[in-house]
Design a protein around this motif. Structure first.
Motif, PDB file in Angstrom:
ATOM      1  N   ILE A 193       0.845  -1.308   0.132  1.00 49.71           N
ATOM      2  CA  ILE A 193      -0.026   0.059  -0.009  1.00 49.71           C
ATOM      3  C   ILE A 193       0.846   1.310  -0.077  1.00 49.71           C
ATOM      4  CG2 ILE A 193      -1.826  -1.063   1.162  1.00 49.71           C
ATOM      5  CD1 ILE A 193      -1.259   0.355   3.670  1.00 49.71           C
ATOM      6  N   GLY A 233       0.656  -2.735   5.617  1.00 51.52           N
ATOM      7  CA  GLY A 233       0.137  -3.371   4.724  1.00 51.52           C
ATOM      8  C   GLY A 233      -0.137  -4.805   4.884  1.00 51.52           C
ATOM      9  N   PRO A 235      -3.482   4.623  -2.838  1.00 56.33           N
ATOM     10  CA  PRO A 235      -4.367   4.768  -1.429  1.00 56.33           C
ATOM     11  C   PRO A 235      -4.210   5.966  -0.666  1.00 56.33           C
ATOM     12  CG  PRO A 235      -2.918   2.835  -1.270  1.00 56.33           C
ATOM     13  CD  PRO A 235      -2.739   3.227  -2.730  1.00 56.33           C
TER      14      PRO A 235
END
Length: 272
Positions: free
Chosen positions: A170, A206, A249
């Protein structure tokens, strides 16, 4: 908080920044990795260790010195600490503790343990250094780039790689120390995957992965991000640089780290 579990490792994930903490139960000891974040989250990890530890010795393993990874230190006062020599000799430990206290004050958080900087009992100073804990062999790889005091740990024969703040699914690379060191660390991790039978990769933020191709992809993506960013900075392609993180994100926060990376690389290139 538990997001992954097998017979040896339990991975906890905080509500904040998808930060992971791991508990590895071995035949003669328990290893706790970066216990962190909110007071009740640290308490949950501590309670779990008390439940599964069978009274065996506890080892605290710190992957690097970022304050969000060391703030649970005081919850395990009886533990022996494993960390890099550079973490142990950090030039500004009081500043890191102050960051924790500032966070707790900001959100009115109280903890039932003392906030302090870790003191290492087992120092990792060499690349490939090995430590025997009971019947289990741990191999450590120096991993500068994100910070200059990071380590990556491989636990054989369990096939566990504890990557610290690398190999996230992420986050793109957050470069606090050196982009060149970061690329070198990623290249080294390719060699680690060839040398060891890694079956579980745990990033600091993550999701874990058990897929060998995914592990290699994460490494390659990190290298590509840094090399691409560096080249566009040299060429002055700011529009392309800004577009590099489209679709990531949490974009409002990620943009800040992308900007910080640019400043770091420009400093390394003596462009500012």
């Amino acid at each position: 908080m538990i997001v992954y579990q097998n017979s040896r490792i339990t991975v906890f994930q905080s509500a904040l920044y998808h930060t992971t903490s791991s508990v590895i139960t071995l035949d003669e000891c328990t290893i706790v990795v970066d216990p962190t974040w909110l007071p009740q989250e640290v308490r949950e990890i501590r309670d779990y260790v008390d439940q599964v530890g069978r009274g065996w010795p506890i080892y605290l393993l710190f992957t690097h010195s970022d304050w969000d990874h060391i703030l649970g230190y005081g919850a395990f006062p009886e533990a022996k600490v494993i960390a890099s020599e550079k973490l142990h000799h950090h030039p500004n430990p009081d500043e890191i503790v102050e960051q924790i206290k500032s966070f707790d004050d900001k959100f009115y958080l109280t903890r039932d343990y003392e906030l302090k900087y870790p003191v290492a009992d087992i120092l990792i100073a060499e690349n490939g250094q090995q430590v025997q804990l009971g019947q289990t062999l741990l191999t450590f790889y120096l991993a500068p780039g994100h910070t200059d005091d990071g380590i990556v740990t491989v636990i054989d024969p369990e096939g566990i790689m504890l990557a610290g703040d690398y190999c996230s699914d992420i986050e793109f690379p957050y470069i606090y120390s050196s982009s060149s060191d970061y690329v070198a660390t990623m290249s080294q991790l390719h060699q680690v995957l060839e040398k060891h039978d890694i079956r579980v990769l745990v990033p600091g933020h993550g999701n874990i992965t058990t897929d060998a191709s995914e592990m290699k992809t994460r490494i390659d993506q990190s290298i590509a991000y840094i090399e691409t960013l560096r080249q566009h900075i040299i060429e002055g392609n700011q529009e392309v640089i800004d577009a590099m993180i489209e679709g990531v994100p949490f974009p409002r926060n990620m943009k800040n780290y992308h900007t910080s990376n640019q400043e770091q690389i420009r400093k390394e290139l003596r462009l500012q």
